[in-house]
Write a protein that holds these residues in place. Structure first.
Motif, short mmCIF file in Angstrom:
data_model
loop_
_atom_site.label_atom_id
_atom_site.label_comp_id
_atom_site.label_asym_id
_atom_site.label_seq_id
_atom_site.Cartn_x
_atom_site.Cartn_y
_atom_site.Cartn_z
N ASN A 51 0.85 -1.19 0.00
CA ASN A 51 0.00 0.00 0.00
C ASN A 51 0.88 1.24 0.00
OD1 ASN A 51 -1.78 2.22 1.18
ND2 ASN A 51 -3.26 0.54 1.05
N VAL A 52 0.49 2.25 -0.77
CA VAL A 52 1.32 3.46 -0.86
C VAL A 52 1.47 4.15 0.49
CG1 VAL A 52 0.80 3.94 -3.29
CG2 VAL A 52 -0.67 4.87 -1.51
N SER A 53 0.51 3.98 1.39
CA SER A 53 0.59 4.66 2.68
C SER A 53 1.82 4.25 3.47
CB SER A 53 -0.68 4.38 3.50
OG SER A 53 -1.76 5.15 3.04
N TYR A 54 2.34 3.04 3.22
CA TYR A 54 3.51 2.57 3.96
C TYR A 54 4.77 3.38 3.65
CZ TYR A 54 0.67 -1.63 4.87
OH TYR A 54 -0.32 -2.49 5.26
N LEU A 55 4.73 4.19 2.61
CA LEU A 55 5.90 4.99 2.24
C LEU A 55 6.26 6.04 3.28
CD1 LEU A 55 5.05 5.56 -1.53
CD2 LEU A 55 7.07 4.34 -0.69
N THR A 56 5.31 6.42 4.14
CA THR A 56 5.54 7.53 5.07
C THR A 56 5.80 7.06 6.50
OG1 THR A 56 3.16 7.73 5.43
CG2 THR A 56 4.14 9.12 3.71
N LYS A 57 6.36 5.89 6.63
CA LYS A 57 6.64 5.36 7.97
C LYS A 57 7.47 6.31 8.81
CE LYS A 57 8.83 1.43 10.31
NZ LYS A 57 9.58 0.16 10.12
N ASP A 58 8.38 7.04 8.18
CA ASP A 58 9.30 7.92 8.91
C ASP A 58 9.00 9.40 8.71
OD1 ASP A 58 10.80 5.73 9.92
OD2 ASP A 58 11.80 5.55 7.97
N ILE A 59 7.87 9.73 8.10
CA ILE A 59 7.50 11.13 7.89
C ILE A 59 6.14 11.37 8.50
CG2 ILE A 59 7.10 12.98 6.21
CD1 ILE A 59 8.85 11.51 4.26
N HIS A 60 6.05 12.36 9.38
CA HIS A 60 4.81 12.64 10.10
C HIS A 60 4.53 14.14 10.08
CE1 HIS A 60 5.21 8.54 11.62
NE2 HIS A 60 6.45 8.84 11.94
N VAL A 61 3.26 14.50 9.95
CA VAL A 61 2.85 15.90 9.83
C VAL A 61 1.74 16.20 10.83
CG1 VAL A 61 1.78 17.63 8.33
CG2 VAL A 61 3.47 16.04 7.39
N TRP A 62 1.87 17.33 11.53
CA TRP A 62 0.73 17.91 12.25
C TRP A 62 0.24 19.04 11.36
CZ3 TRP A 62 -2.51 16.75 16.00
CH2 TRP A 62 -3.39 17.75 16.44
N PRO A 63 -1.01 18.99 10.85
CA PRO A 63 -1.42 19.83 9.72
C PRO A 63 -1.96 21.21 10.04
CG PRO A 63 -3.16 18.29 10.25
CD PRO A 63 -2.03 18.00 11.22
N ASP A 64 -1.94 21.64 11.29
CA ASP A 64 -2.59 22.90 11.65
C ASP A 64 -1.69 24.10 11.39
OD1 ASP A 64 -5.04 21.80 12.34
OD2 ASP A 64 -4.38 21.34 14.37
N PHE A 65 -1.36 24.31 10.11
CA PHE A 65 -0.52 25.44 9.73
C PHE A 65 -1.26 26.76 9.90
CE2 PHE A 65 3.08 23.59 7.00
CZ PHE A 65 3.00 22.34 7.63
N HIS A 66 -2.60 26.70 10.00
CA HIS A 66 -3.42 27.91 10.19
C HIS A 66 -4.28 27.76 11.44
CE1 HIS A 66 -4.83 31.73 8.70
NE2 HIS A 66 -6.09 31.34 8.62
N GLY A 67 -3.74 27.08 12.44
CA GLY A 67 -4.46 26.89 13.69
C GLY A 67 -5.43 25.72 13.64
N ASN A 68 -5.94 25.33 14.81
CA ASN A 68 -6.87 24.21 14.91
C ASN A 68 -8.28 24.74 15.18
OD1 ASN A 68 -8.41 22.08 16.73
ND2 ASN A 68 -6.89 20.96 15.56
N ARG A 69 -9.20 24.42 14.27
CA ARG A 69 -10.59 24.84 14.45
C ARG A 69 -11.30 23.88 15.40
NH1 ARG A 69 -13.93 25.21 9.08
NH2 ARG A 69 -12.36 26.79 8.63
N SER A 70 -11.12 22.58 15.21
CA SER A 70 -11.72 21.60 16.11
C SER A 70 -10.96 20.29 15.99
CB SER A 70 -13.22 21.41 15.81
OG SER A 70 -13.44 21.08 14.47
#
Length: 553
Positions: A380-399
């Protein structure tokens, strides 16, 4: 479940995209004002889109966290696209018109002319865009008073809502505040321009203006709340500045199109006009239960019961579907985040030069990811990111954290700047956005909502990689509408309701379309569960960093 916000793809002006339908089938006109463009459509009584026209919008960015627009520019674009879609038919064939728009705030004077909301003083910049974050201090102040009204916005008012923006305007531009005779949510501005009626949509007021609506109990503006905010002057003339004629979405505005608006739009005077909706809510209406993904994403769910969820907006009564309570979660940057990841990467210019035809760069990256997975013998392509992680709130967290001060995070960066590196960052960002949706669904479920499937519309619904990851992470079937433009269908439903031939529930049954189902793949659920644990650990780490850096030297 439903969700979504905004016009996700900024497009150039076009009047193309025609579809074959029965010539004698009744048609409604619909208008969707998104963040970067205005779209209009002709929609048949069975919910099929016959023709679409699009026109880009101006966005002004005078300072960090300030985003502004011009209502003159917006209305001019609306007139352009509506005229385009009705150019080849008789105006008599358009039975009604409905409007939706982003939840932006518009200021006009007694004569209907723009009142500046900009620190630059530019008069035409009279719209504070939904994504504007200037009112941070005002939102903190409002939340500090702990008023009972706040329980209907998940416990905290968002700086993206209109009450903090009004407070900012009064404090920082008092001349504009005093000169503004009317303050509109953008969807209500559109119906005002179309009909000259100052009526407001319950959707806009309940969701963004702290208006109280209940089937039993208190309804209307809470005088004590606005008194505590030093906004007592809003009571003048029976709250005219922010609305005293409140309508349910789809209610006919009696006069229909005014003489002036009819001429500008290429339609007939008196053409029925339906009370408006916020754009995300129009998408929800067009699907009934949907995750609407664009510049930002809204997660909307309706329930017969009133359910309070910390960090999630609502419950709002009759804000989208009459008689039902709406909860609304959201992410402030989704499509915009993916654009940011792509636009700021060194490999992007080279990729764009090599693309042929109309292929989008995200399609190229998705294809590249599949090649990379095959080369590594990954299931599965998702396995490519085993060592890369993102917290996506570049513009703050709404909820569900309701913290606009949160920042984005990336773990696993290297010195690589090739297109494979961009593909991995893009995939990790797509996954992170889905983990954000999972976070919201967790709190909705814990509060009492039962979610068995996800309906998705908006620009990202046309991205197969994004949709499959949604299904895999959430372990739920994802439904994508056959009619891709659910927001335009939702606005058309409002126009159809305004003809008073059918109720909104009957109209939804007639016009809301079918969907294709994307099922989850079971082999990578455990993998995503581990990455989701990392996802939640990242925000805990960010909060710990903040505590450490707040210590005195």
């Amino acid at each position: 479940m439903a969700g979504g916000k905004g016009d996700l793809q900024q497009r150039t002006a076009t009047t193309g995209e025609s579809y074959s339908v029965a010539a004698d089938e009744p048609q409604e006109a619909s208008v969707d004002v998104g963040t970067g463009s205005v779209r209009a459509a002709l929609v048949t009584s069975s919910g099929k889109i016959k023709k679409v026209a699009t026109c880009p919008l101006e966005i002004f960015h005078p300072a960090p966290n300030f985003y502004e627009q011009s209502s003159d520019n917006i209305w001019s674009a609306v007139c352009h696209v509506v005229k385009s879609v009705v150019a080849d038919i008789s105006a008599e064939d358009v039975k009604g018109i409905g409007f939706d728009a982003t939840c932006s705030m518009v200021a006009v004077d007694e004569a209907g002319l723009p009142i500046t909301v900009s620190p630059t003083g530019q008069e035409k910049q009279n719209v504070i865009l939904w994504m504007d974050h200037r009112a941070h201090e005002e939102a903190d102040f409002i939340n500090s008073i702990g008023h009972d009204v706040l329980q209907y916005v998940g416990g905290k008012v968002s700086l993206e809502m209109q009450t903090p923006k009004m407070l900012w305007l009064k404090k920082n531009l008092p001349a504009s505040w005093n000169s503004a005779a009317l303050l509109f949510d953008l969807p209500d501005f559109l119906t005002w321009k179309a009909t000259e009626s100052e009526s407001r949509s319950l959707c806009s007021l309940v969701c963004k203006w702290n208006y109280s609506a209940n089937p039993i109990g208190k309804n209307g503006w809470d005088e004590d709340f606005f008194e505590q905010l030093n906004l007592r002057d809003l009571k003048k003339d029976n709250w005219r500045k922010i609305g005293n004629d409140i309508r349910v979405p789809g209610d006919a505005i009696e006069s229909g199109l005014s003489t002036k608006a009819a001429a500008e739009l290429g339609l007939l005077k008196g053409t029925p006009v339906g009370t408006s909706l916020i754009d995300a809510h129009a998408g929800g209406l067009g699907m009934i239960g949907s995750l609407i993904c664009g510049t930002s994403t809204c997660h909307m769910i309706v329930n017969e019961n009133k359910i309070f969820v910390n960090g999630v907006w609502g419950p709002y009564y009759s804000a989208m579907v009459p008689g039902f309570w709406l909860n609304e979660g959201g992410q402030s940057a989704t499509g915009k985040l993916l654009d940011h990841v792509i636009d700021t990467h060194p490999a992007t210019p080279g990729i764009l030069m090599s693309l042929s035809g109309n292929k989008h760069i995200q399609q190229h990256l998705s294809e590249l990811l599949h090649v990379m997975a095959e080369q590594k013998n990954l299931q599965n392509v998702s396995y490519l990111t085993k060592d890369i992680h993102v917290w996506p709130d570049f513009h703050g967290n709404r909820s569900p954290l309701a913290d606009p001060t949160l920042k984005g995070m990336v773990s696993g960066l290297s010195l690589s700047v090739d297109q494979e590196n961009l593909a991995l960052l893009y995939l990790a960002a797509v996954q992170a956005l889905t983990y954000g949706t999972k976070h919201i669904i967790e709190v909705l479920s814990a509060a009492g909502h039962n979610i068995e499937s996800i309906l998705v519309c908006g620009g990202l619904s046309q991205n197969p990689l994004f949709i499959q990851i949604q299904a895999d992470v959430l372990a739920l079937p994802v439904l994508c509408p056959v009619e891709r433009e659910s927001v335009l269908v939702g606005a058309a439903i409002l126009g159809a309701c305004a003809t008073r031939k059918y109720s909104i529930h009957e109209t939804i049954q007639r016009m809301a379309g079918s969907a294709n189902i994307v099922k989850p793949t079971s082999e990578c659920y455990k993998y995503h569960f581990r990455k989701y644990r990392v996802f939640k650990k990242m925000v805990q780490d960010q909060q710990e960093y903040r505590i450490l850096m707040s210590e005195e030297l």
